[in-house]
Design a protein around this motif. Sequence first.
Motif, PDB file in Angstrom:
ATOM      1  N   TRP A  10       0.851  -1.187   0.000  1.00  0.00           N
ATOM      2  CA  TRP A  10       0.000   0.000   0.000  1.00  0.00           C
ATOM      3  C   TRP A  10       0.879   1.226   0.000  1.00  0.00           C
ATOM      4  CZ3 TRP A  10      -5.145   1.006   0.034  1.00  0.00           C
ATOM      5  CH2 TRP A  10      -5.628   2.108   0.701  1.00  0.00           C
ATOM      6  N   ASN A  31       1.601  -8.424   6.315  1.00  0.00           N
ATOM      7  CA  ASN A  31       0.365  -7.632   6.439  1.00  0.00           C
ATOM      8  C   ASN A  31      -0.794  -8.611   6.593  1.00  0.00           C
ATOM      9  OD1 ASN A  31      -0.650  -8.359   3.676  1.00  0.00           O
ATOM     10  ND2 ASN A  31       1.318  -7.422   3.175  1.00  0.00           N
ATOM     11  N   GLY A  33      -3.342  -8.872   4.591  1.00  0.00           N
ATOM     12  CA  GLY A  33      -3.931  -9.273   3.316  1.00  0.00           C
ATOM     13  C   GLY A  33      -5.233  -8.543   3.021  1.00  0.00           C
ATOM     14  N   ARG A  49      -0.007  -7.543  13.102  1.00  0.00           N
ATOM     15  CA  ARG A  49       1.108  -7.080  13.934  1.00  0.00           C
ATOM     16  C   ARG A  49       0.720  -6.874  15.396  1.00  0.00           C
ATOM     17  NH1 ARG A  49       3.678  -1.746  12.235  1.00  0.00           N
ATOM     18  NH2 ARG A  49       4.705  -2.092  14.206  1.00  0.00           N
ATOM     19  N   SER A  71       3.955   0.542   8.606  1.00  0.00           N
ATOM     20  CA  SER A  71       2.524   0.378   8.898  1.00  0.00           C
ATOM     21  C   SER A  71       2.107   0.857  10.274  1.00  0.00           C
ATOM     22  CB  SER A  71       2.136  -1.089   8.713  1.00  0.00           C
ATOM     23  OG  SER A  71       1.953  -1.731   9.932  1.00  0.00           O
ATOM     24  N   SER A  73       1.027   3.765  11.359  1.00  0.00           N
ATOM     25  CA  SER A  73       0.278   5.019  11.512  1.00  0.00           C
ATOM     26  C   SER A  73      -0.934   4.896  12.430  1.00  0.00           C
ATOM     27  CB  SER A  73      -0.130   5.570  10.149  1.00  0.00           C
ATOM     28  OG  SER A  73      -0.916   4.649   9.463  1.00  0.00           O
ATOM     29  N   PHE A  75      -1.253   2.633  14.982  1.00  0.00           N
ATOM     30  CA  PHE A  75      -0.991   1.732  16.095  1.00  0.00           C
ATOM     31  C   PHE A  75      -0.416   2.446  17.304  1.00  0.00           C
ATOM     32  CE2 PHE A  75      -1.182  -0.842  12.341  1.00  0.00           C
ATOM     33  CZ  PHE A  75      -2.143  -1.759  12.735  1.00  0.00           C
ATOM     34  N   TYR A 140      -2.044  11.838  17.170  1.00  0.00           N
ATOM     35  CA  TYR A 140      -1.205  11.098  16.212  1.00  0.00           C
ATOM     36  C   TYR A 140       0.279  11.352  16.474  1.00  0.00           C
ATOM     37  CZ  TYR A 140       0.846  10.241  11.502  1.00  0.00           C
ATOM     38  OH  TYR A 140       1.623   9.837  10.449  1.00  0.00           O
ATOM     39  N   LYS A 144       2.934   8.564  17.580  1.00  0.00           N
ATOM     40  CA  LYS A 144       4.097   8.217  16.745  1.00  0.00           C
ATOM     41  C   LYS A 144       5.399   8.443  17.530  1.00  0.00           C
ATOM     42  CE  LYS A 144       4.091   7.485  12.515  1.00  0.00           C
ATOM     43  NZ  LYS A 144       4.106   6.262  11.688  1.00  0.00           N
ATOM     44  N   PRO A 164       8.801  12.002   7.497  1.00  0.00           N
ATOM     45  CA  PRO A 164       8.308  12.776   6.356  1.00  0.00           C
ATOM     46  C   PRO A 164       7.293  13.819   6.805  1.00  0.00           C
ATOM     47  CG  PRO A 164       7.941  10.400   6.053  1.00  0.00           C
ATOM     48  CD  PRO A 164       8.278  10.622   7.490  1.00  0.00           C
ATOM     49  N   GLY A 165       7.154  14.874   5.964  1.00  0.00           N
ATOM     50  CA  GLY A 165       6.071  15.838   6.149  1.00  0.00           C
ATOM     51  C   GLY A 165       4.878  15.299   5.389  1.00  0.00           C
ATOM     52  N   VAL A 174      -4.850   9.382   0.279  1.00  0.00           N
ATOM     53  CA  VAL A 174      -5.378  10.444   1.139  1.00  0.00           C
ATOM     54  C   VAL A 174      -6.201  11.409   0.288  1.00  0.00           C
ATOM     55  CG1 VAL A 174      -4.775  12.269   2.776  1.00  0.00           C
ATOM     56  CG2 VAL A 174      -3.351  10.222   2.627  1.00  0.00           C
ATOM     57  N   ARG A 176      -4.842  14.268  -1.584  1.00  0.00           N
ATOM     58  CA  ARG A 176      -4.401  15.675  -1.606  1.00  0.00           C
ATOM     59  C   ARG A 176      -4.062  16.093  -3.042  1.00  0.00           C
ATOM     60  NH1 ARG A 176      -1.065  13.947   3.480  1.00  0.00           N
ATOM     61  NH2 ARG A 176      -2.411  14.696   5.154  1.00  0.00           N
TER      62      ARG A 176
HETATM   63  N1  LIG Z   1       0.898   9.929   3.805  1.00  0.00           N
HETATM   64  C1  LIG Z   1       1.638  10.903   4.307  1.00  0.00           C
HETATM   65  O1  LIG Z   1       1.608  12.049   3.810  1.00  0.00           O
HETATM   66  C2  LIG Z   1       2.545  10.611   5.486  1.00  0.00           C
HETATM   67  C3  LIG Z   1       3.232  11.684   6.049  1.00  0.00           C
HETATM   68  C4  LIG Z   1       4.111  11.426   7.105  1.00  0.00           C
HETATM   69  C5  LIG Z   1       4.281  10.133   7.585  1.00  0.00           C
HETATM   70  N2  LIG Z   1       3.574   9.108   7.034  1.00  0.00           N
HETATM   71  C6  LIG Z   1       3.800   7.735   7.560  1.00  0.00           C
HETATM   72  O2  LIG Z   1       4.128   6.909   6.456  1.00  0.00           O
HETATM   73  C7  LIG Z   1       3.860   5.539   6.804  1.00  0.00           C
HETATM   74  C8  LIG Z   1       3.309   4.828   5.603  1.00  0.00           C
HETATM   75  O3  LIG Z   1       1.986   5.216   5.390  1.00  0.00           O
HETATM   76  P1  LIG Z   1       1.096   4.459   4.324  1.00  0.00           P
HETATM   77  O4  LIG Z   1      -0.087   5.327   4.179  1.00  0.00           O
HETATM   78  O5  LIG Z   1       1.872   4.089   3.131  1.00  0.00           O
HETATM   79  O6  LIG Z   1       0.723   3.071   5.037  1.00  0.00           O
HETATM   80  P2  LIG Z   1      -0.256   2.735   6.264  1.00  0.00           P
HETATM   81  O7  LIG Z   1      -1.676   3.030   5.916  1.00  0.00           O
HETATM   82  O8  LIG Z   1       0.290   3.318   7.517  1.00  0.00           O
HETATM   83  O9  LIG Z   1      -0.047   1.156   6.350  1.00  0.00           O
HETATM   84  C9  LIG Z   1      -0.733   0.308   5.503  1.00  0.00           C
HETATM   85  C10 LIG Z   1      -0.018  -1.043   5.394  1.00  0.00           C
HETATM   86  O10 LIG Z   1       0.056  -1.683   6.688  1.00  0.00           O
HETATM   87  C11 LIG Z   1      -0.604  -2.934   6.637  1.00  0.00           C
HETATM   88  N3  LIG Z   1      -1.273  -3.161   7.934  1.00  0.00           N
HETATM   89  C12 LIG Z   1      -2.304  -2.408   8.447  1.00  0.00           C
HETATM   90  N4  LIG Z   1      -2.697  -2.941   9.626  1.00  0.00           N
HETATM   91  C13 LIG Z   1      -1.889  -4.031   9.854  1.00  0.00           C
HETATM   92  C14 LIG Z   1      -1.809  -4.979  10.909  1.00  0.00           C
HETATM   93  N5  LIG Z   1      -2.634  -4.934  11.980  1.00  0.00           N
HETATM   94  N6  LIG Z   1      -0.875  -5.947  10.834  1.00  0.00           N
HETATM   95  C15 LIG Z   1      -0.036  -6.017   9.760  1.00  0.00           C
HETATM   96  N7  LIG Z   1      -0.066  -5.142   8.723  1.00  0.00           N
HETATM   97  C16 LIG Z   1      -0.989  -4.157   8.774  1.00  0.00           C
HETATM   98  C17 LIG Z   1      -1.581  -2.797   5.484  1.00  0.00           C
HETATM   99  O11 LIG Z   1      -1.951  -4.040   4.924  1.00  0.00           O
HETATM  100  P3  LIG Z   1      -3.274  -4.821   5.469  1.00  0.00           P
HETATM  101  O12 LIG Z   1      -4.373  -3.816   5.644  1.00  0.00           O
HETATM  102  O13 LIG Z   1      -3.536  -5.802   4.376  1.00  0.00           O
HETATM  103  O14 LIG Z   1      -2.897  -5.472   6.760  1.00  0.00           O
HETATM  104  C18 LIG Z   1      -0.769  -1.968   4.489  1.00  0.00           C
HETATM  105  O15 LIG Z   1       0.122  -2.786   3.761  1.00  0.00           O
HETATM  106  C19 LIG Z   1       2.973   5.578   8.044  1.00  0.00           C
HETATM  107  O16 LIG Z   1       3.732   5.152   9.150  1.00  0.00           O
HETATM  108  C20 LIG Z   1       2.597   7.060   8.191  1.00  0.00           C
HETATM  109  O17 LIG Z   1       2.455   7.411   9.559  1.00  0.00           O
HETATM  110  C21 LIG Z   1       2.709   9.318   5.989  1.00  0.00           C
END
Ligand SMILES: NC(=O)c1ccc[n+]([C@@H]2O[C@H](COP(=O)([O-])OP(=O)(O)OC[C@H]3O[C@@H](n4cnc5c(N)ncnc54)[C@H](OP(=O)(O)O)[C@@H]3O)[C@@H](O)[C@H]2O)c1
Length: 337
Positions: A10, A31, A33, A49, A71, A73, A75, A140, A144, A164-165, A174, A176
């Motif tokens: 993802w 993950n 799935g 997890r 993953s 975000s 938890f 959040y 984190k 990251p920002g 999301v 944006r």
């Molecule tokens: N988007 C932004 O602008 C931004 C900015 C700053 C920081 N971040 C950080 O970037 C990171 C990545 O974000 P993202 O949006 O790409 O991913 P995410 O939504 O945080 O994570 C999704 C992934 O985690 C897996 N997952 C979710 N629940 C799980 C569980 N209980 N056990 C195992 N796996 C699980 C999902 O697969 P399944 O659902 O199949 O389990 C999916 O592969 C995050 O930590 C976020 O805080 C993002």
Amino acid sequence: MRILVIGGTWFLGKSIAEQALARGWDVSTFNRGRSGADVEGVQPIHGDRTVREDLERLAGHGPWDAVVDTSSSDFAPRDVLLSTTALRPAARRWVHISTVSVYEGWPHQPLTDDSALLQCPPDSDESYGYTGEDGSPTTYGFQKAGGERAVTEAFGNAAVFLRPGVILGQGEYVGRLPWWLNRAARGGRIVAPAPAGQRIQPVDVRDVAAFALDQAAASTSGGFNVTHPEGITFGEFLGACLEVADSTGRPVWVAPEVLEEQGVKQWTELPLWRTHAGVWSVDSSRAVAAGLRCRPVLETVRDTWAWLARDGRPVDHPRWAEHGIAEEKEAKVLASL
Ligand SMILES: NC(=O)c1ccc[n+]([C@@H]2O[C@H](COP(=O)([O-])OP(=O)(O)OC[C@H]3O[C@@H](n4cnc5c(N)ncnc54)[C@H](OP(=O)(O)O)[C@@H]3O)[C@@H](O)[C@H]2O)c1
């Protein structure tokens, strides 16, 4: 290199898995799935997890040179602690995807990698922290920050934190950049947040992924802000959206006071618009010195438009619907000028 990506199906995790395979690495993903499909070529391991037995089973697939945790975000720190403790015997190193929201001063003050962090114990549950009235700090951010401490607890100096920002690019769920692109494509007079010269610092998901992999193979420790070092002005950004969407739309730059009077919500109704002084003043020079390379934001805009045209969005996600101003509200703002 042999790595484990927690997540991996993802947005950021998917890009990390794809690029690690392209580097010729041996990649496992973990993950439930549910979100997205397993990337072809990885060894997919399914489990949760937050479930100790699943983590113990996962550890049996190791050892790995590094775990990249994308993953965390949603938890609580104690959930992160469960993963880091279970996987410590199976991994040499931990690359943790964190966020600039962990800083006490975000988004009010300019930030460096050494700015003070919010305090949150590593074994806290999801109730720890609070969101301030003006949107800072955030629950959040506390969670984190506690997650980072949970990683340090188990991995000490063998851990790095990427902060990251805003991440944009292919697979963004999301909404944006996709919202701005779709709004540009609709044309007409487009409410845009003045000043057009405001610099913003979004990073491309592919560049965050490449840097995460560099860090998986390095022997560094500590935190790295991951924000675009040069950035782009809002005017250039919106101009690029209009250009790639081949639109005759015309931005109408509206002063922040007017947007506020009209009740336009920062960050969501006009994505990437936020008036706090520090939001786009995050220094990433430590990451740049360690090899972070950010492509021009214009390339991110172009490739995201191409992705939208090709695939649309990956899956429905509630956050998508939170973004963008309604047509009637935008018309009301324009009428008020
Ligand atoms: N988007 C932004 O602008 C931004 C900015 C700053 C920081 N971040 C950080 O970037 C990171 C990545 O974000 P993202 O949006 O790409 O991913 P995410 O939504 O945080 O994570 C999704 C992934 O985690 C897996 N997952 C979710 N629940 C799980 C569980 N209980 N056990 C195992 N796996 C699980 C999902 O697969 P399944 O659902 O199949 O389990 C999916 O592969 C995050 O930590 C976020 O805080 C993002």
